[in-house]
Design an enzyme around this catalytic site. Structure first.
Site, PDB file in Angstrom:
ATOM      1  N   LYS A   1     -39.039  28.502  18.859  1.00 20.26           N
ATOM      2  CA  LYS A   1     -37.760  28.870  19.735  1.00 20.26           C
ATOM      3  C   LYS A   1     -37.185  30.371  19.483  1.00 20.26           C
ATOM      4  CE  LYS A   1     -35.969  24.046  19.458  1.00 20.26           C
ATOM      5  NZ  LYS A   1     -34.847  23.118  18.821  1.00 20.26           N
TER       6      LYS A   1
ATOM      7  N   LYS B   1     -30.915  16.349  25.818  1.00 14.83           N
ATOM      8  CA  LYS B   1     -32.146  17.456  25.693  1.00 14.83           C
ATOM      9  C   LYS B   1     -31.538  18.566  24.641  1.00 14.83           C
ATOM     10  CE  LYS B   1     -35.098  15.168  27.978  1.00 14.83           C
ATOM     11  NZ  LYS B   1     -34.346  13.858  28.085  1.00 14.83           N
ATOM     12  N   ASP B   2     -32.251  19.163  23.908  1.00 17.40           N
ATOM     13  CA  ASP B   2     -31.825  20.350  23.095  1.00 17.40           C
ATOM     14  C   ASP B   2     -31.238  21.677  23.939  1.00 17.40           C
ATOM     15  OD1 ASP B   2     -31.912  22.175  21.069  1.00 17.40           O
ATOM     16  OD2 ASP B   2     -33.631  21.335  20.003  1.00 17.40           O
ATOM     17  N   ARG B   3     -30.233  22.158  23.251  1.00 11.60           N
ATOM     18  CA  ARG B   3     -29.787  23.446  23.951  1.00 11.60           C
ATOM     19  C   ARG B   3     -30.790  24.359  23.734  1.00 11.60           C
ATOM     20  NH1 ARG B   3     -24.528  25.490  24.433  1.00 11.60           N
ATOM     21  NH2 ARG B   3     -23.890  23.742  23.295  1.00 11.60           N
TER      22      ARG B   3
END
Length: 355
Positions: A25, A83-85
């Site tokens: 990320k 869902k992930d930021r």
């Protein structure tokens, strides 16, 4: 307040020490998620379904923006899962628009949200309706021996990984679990629905991870024992294992798995030594278990072993590992990565990060 770390909230690795370290990320595109939905959409009906790509934006905020742009209350905006930021994600939303034409949703769109497809359907999108999530992960600043990495990846493709709930479930430093414990000790539930759901989920997830950690430590997380409740990968139903069931070939094929408790009302329906272990866990966390039962949570099960579908990998650059795989809904890509590499924050090459 003490900060809870990875070993407090998850448990031991099943496949040995990490093969090295990398960054995940560094940018949103390094963590891509595509929702897999096995629902044939009719093209007509009072629900407008939207296939949405979002970058650096969580699901709840995307839902609020879509609702505002459509002029509907939030209760009429639905999605299958969070869902992930910190990711580039594509997922479905639905808007309930009885008797209304498709609205102009331009106000919801921007650099961080794009509507890729629109269609109508007769029903709204239900929570948990998606079958799976497809992941494309790009791990950068890689420091690991490629021979060791390849061997580990081949191993987890063949036997799976422990199906821990990921650290995201517990909030920063385990804050959601700390708050859940506080609520349990005071015998109260937050009035806010989102907070209530978050704290209950953190409490159940922690108990499950505790049980799974015990079985990983003794090497039984991927083996059925008499008294286990067995479930297929994509099923919420389960059945009790006797000696014959423990020899079922579908266990070795990674189609059938032992399960652990998602705590709720009543004792677990497991048997023999498995039940004894689960009741001992409840006895070590009496306030938390009573609180979950009193909240009306039904006792459910979750598979202990996570099979990884379609795992593929390559090295687009010498210090970059790209992974592609599919996981059942509700399972965490980060627990797959955890069995391969330690993750370090961007700009650092020491000290595994705690998220």
């Amino acid at each position: 307040m003490s900060v809870l770390g990875e070993l407090d909230l998850l448990g031991p690795r099943a496949h040995g020490a990490a093969c090295g370290e990398a960054v995940l990320k560094a940018v949103a595109e390094d963590f891509q998620v595509d929702e897999v939905l096995d629902i044939p959409l009719s093209g007509e009906g009072e629900h407008l379904w939207l296939w949405v790509e979002k970058r650096g934006l969580n699901t709840e905020e995307a839902a609020r923006r879509l609702g505002r742009a459509a002029g509907v209350q939030q209760k009429h905006v639905s999605y299958a899962g969070l869902k992930d930021r910190q990711a580039l994600t594509r997922q479905w939303f639905s808007l309930h628009l009885p008797g209304k034409a498709d609205p102009d949703l331009g106000a919801a769109e921007g650099e961080d949200l794009r509507i890729l497809r629109r269609t109508r359907h007769s029903r709204k999108l239900q929570r948990g309706a998606h079958a799976a999530n497809g992941f494309t992960l790009r791990l950068t600043a890689l420091r690991a021996e490629r021979v060791l990495l390849d061997a580990r990846l081949e191993r987890i493709a063949a036997v799976g990984v422990p199906n821990y709930f990921g650290l995201q479930r517990f909030g920063h430093g385990g804050g959601n679990l700390v708050d859940a414990r506080s609520c349990a000790e005071q015998d109260l539930l937050p009035a806010n629905r989102n907070l209530r759901s978050r704290f209950l989920s953190a409490g159940r997830s922690y108990l499950f991870n505790r049980l799974l950690a015990e079985r990983v430590a003794e090497g039984s997380w991927n083996r059925a024992a008499v008294g286990d409740l067995l479930a297929f990968t994509d099923s919420r139903s389960f059945f009790l294992a006797g000696e014959e069931e423990c020899r079922d070939a579908r266990l070795a094929a990674l189609d059938l798995h032992p399960t652990g408790p998602l705590w709720g009302e009543g004792d677990p329906p497991s048997g023999a030594g498995v039940l004894e272990r689960e009741l001992a866990l409840a006895g070590s966390e009496p306030a938390l278990c009573r609180w979950l039962a009193k909240a009306g949570m039904a006792h459910e099960r979750r598979i202990l072993r996570l099979p990884i579908q379609g795992l593929a990998w390559h090295y687009p650059e010498p210090d970059v590992l790209q992974l592609e795989f599919v996981l059942p809904a509700g399972c965490f890509a980060t627990v797959v990565v955890r069995e391969i590499l330690d993750l370090v924050p961007t700009g650092q090459t020491e000290n595994p990060c705690a998220y």
